[in-house]
Design an enzyme around this catalytic site. Structure first.
Site, PDB file in Angstrom:
ATOM      1  N   GLY A 117     -38.505 -42.706  23.466  1.00 42.08           N
ATOM      2  CA  GLY A 117     -39.840 -42.197  23.780  1.00 42.08           C
ATOM      3  C   GLY A 117     -40.981 -43.047  23.252  1.00 42.08           C
ATOM      4  O   GLY A 117     -42.128 -42.620  23.247  1.00 42.08           O
ATOM      5  N   SER A 160     -36.083 -45.638  25.947  1.00 43.73           N
ATOM      6  CA  SER A 160     -37.112 -46.290  26.765  1.00 43.73           C
ATOM      7  C   SER A 160     -36.544 -47.133  27.916  1.00 43.73           C
ATOM      8  O   SER A 160     -37.081 -48.190  28.242  1.00 43.73           O
ATOM      9  CB  SER A 160     -38.044 -47.126  25.891  1.00 43.73           C
ATOM     10  OG  SER A 160     -38.727 -46.288  24.963  1.00 43.73           O
ATOM     11  N   GLU A 205     -28.260 -44.616  21.104  1.00 46.41           N
ATOM     12  CA  GLU A 205     -29.700 -44.447  21.254  1.00 46.41           C
ATOM     13  C   GLU A 205     -30.401 -44.725  19.923  1.00 46.41           C
ATOM     14  O   GLU A 205     -30.503 -43.820  19.076  1.00 46.41           O
ATOM     15  CB  GLU A 205     -30.019 -43.015  21.687  1.00 46.41           C
ATOM     16  CG  GLU A 205     -29.413 -42.627  23.025  1.00 46.41           C
ATOM     17  CD  GLU A 205     -30.193 -41.502  23.700  1.00 46.41           C
ATOM     18  OE1 GLU A 205     -30.619 -41.696  24.839  1.00 46.41           O
ATOM     19  OE2 GLU A 205     -30.401 -40.448  23.066  1.00 46.41           O
ATOM     20  N   GLY A 252     -34.476 -40.804  29.326  1.00 41.32           N
ATOM     21  CA  GLY A 252     -35.341 -39.656  29.060  1.00 41.32           C
ATOM     22  C   GLY A 252     -36.530 -39.668  30.002  1.00 41.32           C
ATOM     23  O   GLY A 252     -36.448 -39.279  31.164  1.00 41.32           O
ATOM     24  N   GLY A 253     -37.667 -40.154  29.506  1.00 40.09           N
ATOM     25  CA  GLY A 253     -38.930 -40.119  30.243  1.00 40.09           C
ATOM     26  C   GLY A 253     -38.846 -40.585  31.692  1.00 40.09           C
ATOM     27  O   GLY A 253     -39.375 -39.912  32.594  1.00 40.09           O
ATOM     28  N   HIS A 262     -27.555 -35.354  20.191  1.00 39.37           N
ATOM     29  CA  HIS A 262     -28.787 -36.104  20.450  1.00 39.37           C
ATOM     30  C   HIS A 262     -29.607 -36.163  19.156  1.00 39.37           C
ATOM     31  O   HIS A 262     -29.639 -35.192  18.394  1.00 39.37           O
ATOM     32  CB  HIS A 262     -29.593 -35.442  21.572  1.00 39.37           C
ATOM     33  CG  HIS A 262     -30.685 -36.334  22.069  1.00 39.37           C
ATOM     34  ND1 HIS A 262     -31.879 -36.476  21.398  1.00 39.37           N
ATOM     35  CD2 HIS A 262     -30.743 -37.158  23.144  1.00 39.37           C
ATOM     36  CE1 HIS A 262     -32.629 -37.351  22.051  1.00 39.37           C
ATOM     37  NE2 HIS A 262     -31.970 -37.782  23.106  1.00 39.37           N
ATOM     38  N   ASN A 283     -31.643 -37.323  30.977  1.00 41.59           N
ATOM     39  CA  ASN A 283     -31.795 -36.213  30.042  1.00 41.59           C
ATOM     40  C   ASN A 283     -33.214 -35.673  30.211  1.00 41.59           C
ATOM     41  O   ASN A 283     -34.176 -36.311  29.782  1.00 41.59           O
ATOM     42  CB  ASN A 283     -31.558 -36.732  28.609  1.00 41.59           C
ATOM     43  CG  ASN A 283     -31.815 -35.675  27.559  1.00 41.59           C
ATOM     44  OD1 ASN A 283     -32.052 -34.498  27.889  1.00 41.59           O
ATOM     45  ND2 ASN A 283     -31.778 -36.075  26.296  1.00 41.59           N
ATOM     46  N   TRP A 284     -33.305 -34.527  30.845  1.00 47.14           N
ATOM     47  CA  TRP A 284     -34.638 -33.977  31.158  1.00 47.14           C
ATOM     48  C   TRP A 284     -35.285 -33.314  29.943  1.00 47.14           C
ATOM     49  O   TRP A 284     -36.431 -32.858  30.021  1.00 47.14           O
ATOM     50  CB  TRP A 284     -34.544 -32.989  32.333  1.00 47.14           C
ATOM     51  CG  TRP A 284     -34.153 -33.634  33.629  1.00 47.14           C
ATOM     52  CD1 TRP A 284     -33.955 -34.966  33.860  1.00 47.14           C
ATOM     53  CD2 TRP A 284     -33.923 -32.985  34.894  1.00 47.14           C
ATOM     54  NE1 TRP A 284     -33.611 -35.183  35.172  1.00 47.14           N
ATOM     55  CE2 TRP A 284     -33.583 -33.981  35.827  1.00 47.14           C
ATOM     56  CE3 TRP A 284     -33.950 -31.654  35.318  1.00 47.14           C
ATOM     57  CZ2 TRP A 284     -33.285 -33.695  37.162  1.00 47.14           C
ATOM     58  CZ3 TRP A 284     -33.656 -31.352  36.657  1.00 47.14           C
ATOM     59  CH2 TRP A 284     -33.329 -32.371  37.561  1.00 47.14           C
ATOM     60  N   LYS A 285     -34.559 -33.236  28.839  1.00 47.44           N
ATOM     61  CA  LYS A 285     -35.083 -32.623  27.603  1.00 47.44           C
ATOM     62  C   LYS A 285     -35.756 -31.278  27.924  1.00 47.44           C
ATOM     63  O   LYS A 285     -35.327 -30.602  28.850  1.00 47.44           O
ATOM     64  CB  LYS A 285     -36.014 -33.612  26.878  1.00 47.44           C
ATOM     65  CG  LYS A 285     -35.318 -34.959  26.630  1.00 47.44           C
ATOM     66  CD  LYS A 285     -36.040 -35.876  25.683  1.00 47.44           C
ATOM     67  CE  LYS A 285     -35.246 -37.167  25.511  1.00 47.44           C
ATOM     68  NZ  LYS A 285     -35.850 -38.091  24.560  1.00 47.44           N
ATOM     69  N   GLU A 335     -32.617 -35.820  18.611  1.00 45.00           N
ATOM     70  CA  GLU A 335     -33.610 -34.735  18.484  1.00 45.00           C
ATOM     71  C   GLU A 335     -32.952 -33.460  17.964  1.00 45.00           C
ATOM     72  O   GLU A 335     -33.555 -32.698  17.212  1.00 45.00           O
ATOM     73  CB  GLU A 335     -34.299 -34.511  19.843  1.00 45.00           C
ATOM     74  CG  GLU A 335     -35.256 -35.654  20.168  1.00 45.00           C
ATOM     75  CD  GLU A 335     -35.430 -35.941  21.644  1.00 45.00           C
ATOM     76  OE1 GLU A 335     -35.079 -35.093  22.489  1.00 45.00           O
ATOM     77  OE2 GLU A 335     -35.920 -37.045  21.964  1.00 45.00           O
TER      78      GLU A 335
HETATM   79  P1  13P Z   1     -36.598 -42.088  26.551  1.00 53.21           P
HETATM   80  O1  13P Z   1     -35.930 -42.730  27.735  1.00 53.21           O
HETATM   81  O2  13P Z   1     -37.753 -41.226  26.921  1.00 53.21           O
HETATM   82  O3  13P Z   1     -36.890 -43.077  25.486  1.00 53.21           O
HETATM   83  O4  13P Z   1     -35.514 -41.064  25.924  1.00 53.21           O
HETATM   84  C1  13P Z   1     -34.243 -41.518  25.643  1.00 53.21           C
HETATM   85  C2  13P Z   1     -33.400 -40.354  25.296  1.00 53.21           C
HETATM   86  O5  13P Z   1     -33.565 -39.757  24.248  1.00 53.21           O
HETATM   87  C3  13P Z   1     -32.377 -39.945  26.248  1.00 53.21           C
HETATM   88  O6  13P Z   1     -31.510 -39.011  25.710  1.00 53.21           O
END
Ligand code: 13P
Length: 267
Positions: free
Chosen positions: A184, A224, A178, A245-246, A106, A10-12, A108
């Site tokens: 994050g 993470s 999640e 994510g990251g 998600h 997920n490149w957000k 967020e």
């Molecule tokens: P991180 O891997 O950066 O913690 O993010 C997880 C995430 O929200 C994937 O959708």
């Protein structure tokens, strides 16, 4: 029954078009020596403005994959087909741009854009009606975990997200667990605990449908995930992959995560 593992990045809200293309091609290069059969299902979710540019890179890499080794997902969608909904993108439009999956719910989006379980349910239905795969996210806050309501909260999120979805469609969905406190933060959820919650989610699906559907649904862990954590996570009975994510923003770490998930690939 065996479930095909999935690693989704997920490149957000990251990467301009040229950067997204570079990242995608870096991942493609890193996976060049492996056939589709040797890999988990690999998915990346760029921002809407980069989707077409990334999809244009989905070409044959020399392994016979016909550009299908890496699938492209959208990070969100709207449930109506078209109309006066300024700023929204329909499932049909995401599909038209080359998306095969769509991430919905998600944390967020729930937190910053006030998305409700009812909205997520409408999105899930629209995605399935268009023949795409929803990746439905769920997860608890730290406060909910500390108050001992993790399981009740997630059960409710899943029940509401799946309301009115047919048995046939239900087996196609992907769920991502999640825990919000792990997103994050660098704090990964203990693999045994993640597996316990994921098993619990599978039981919710079983109660809503049947054992066959529960066995077919893929449930990912997110929060993470790093190259150093993936092997232990994948060694657990019910964790079918990861939503990253990251660590998905750099080709080398994402490729390591994909390769680290091969233990469950039945090549
Ligand atoms: P991180 O891997 O950066 O913690 O993010 C997880 C995430 O929200 C994937 O959708």
């Amino acid at each position: 029954m065996t479930r095909r593992p999935m690693i989704a990045g997920n490149w957000k809200m990251h990467k301009l078009q040229s950067e997204a293309v570079e990242l995608f091609n870096g991942i493609k290069d890193g996976l060049r020596d492996y056939t589709i059969e040797q890999l988990p299902e690999v998915v990346v979710a760029p921002v809407f403005t980069s989707i077409s540019s990334v999809v244009a890179q989905k070409t044959e890499c020399g392994c016979g994959c016909k550009g299908q080794k890496i699938k492209v997902a959208a990070q969100n969608c709207y449930w109506e087909t078209q109309g006066a909904f300024t700023g929204e993108v329909s499932v049909e439009m995401a599909k038209d741009a080359g998306c095969e999956l769509i991430i919905i719910g998600h944390s967020e989006r729930r937190q910053y854009f006030s998305e409700t379980d009812e909205m997520i349910n409408k999105k899930a239905k629209a995605i399935l009606n268009n023949g795409l795969v929803p990746i439905i996210c769920c997860g608890e806050t730290l406060e909910q975990r500390e108050h001992g309501v993790t399981d009740a909260h997630i059960t409710s999120q899943i029940q509401k997200a799946l309301e009115g979805i047919t048995t046939e469609d239900a087996s196609k969905i992907v769920i991502a667990y999640e825990p919000i406190w792990a997103i994050g933060t660098g704090k990964t959820c203990d693999a045994d605990e993640a597996n316990r919650v994921i098993k619990m989610i599978r039981n919710v699906v079983k109660d809503l449908y049947n054992t066959e559907v529960a066995d077919a649904v893929r449930i990912l862990y997110g929060g993470s995930v790093k190259p150093e954590t993936i092997e232990e996570q994948m060694s657990k009975s019910d964790i079918d992959g990861a939503l990253v994510g990251g660590a998905s923003l750099k080709a080398d770490s994402f490729v390591k995560i994909v390769l680290g998930a091969r233990s469950k690939v039945n090549a």
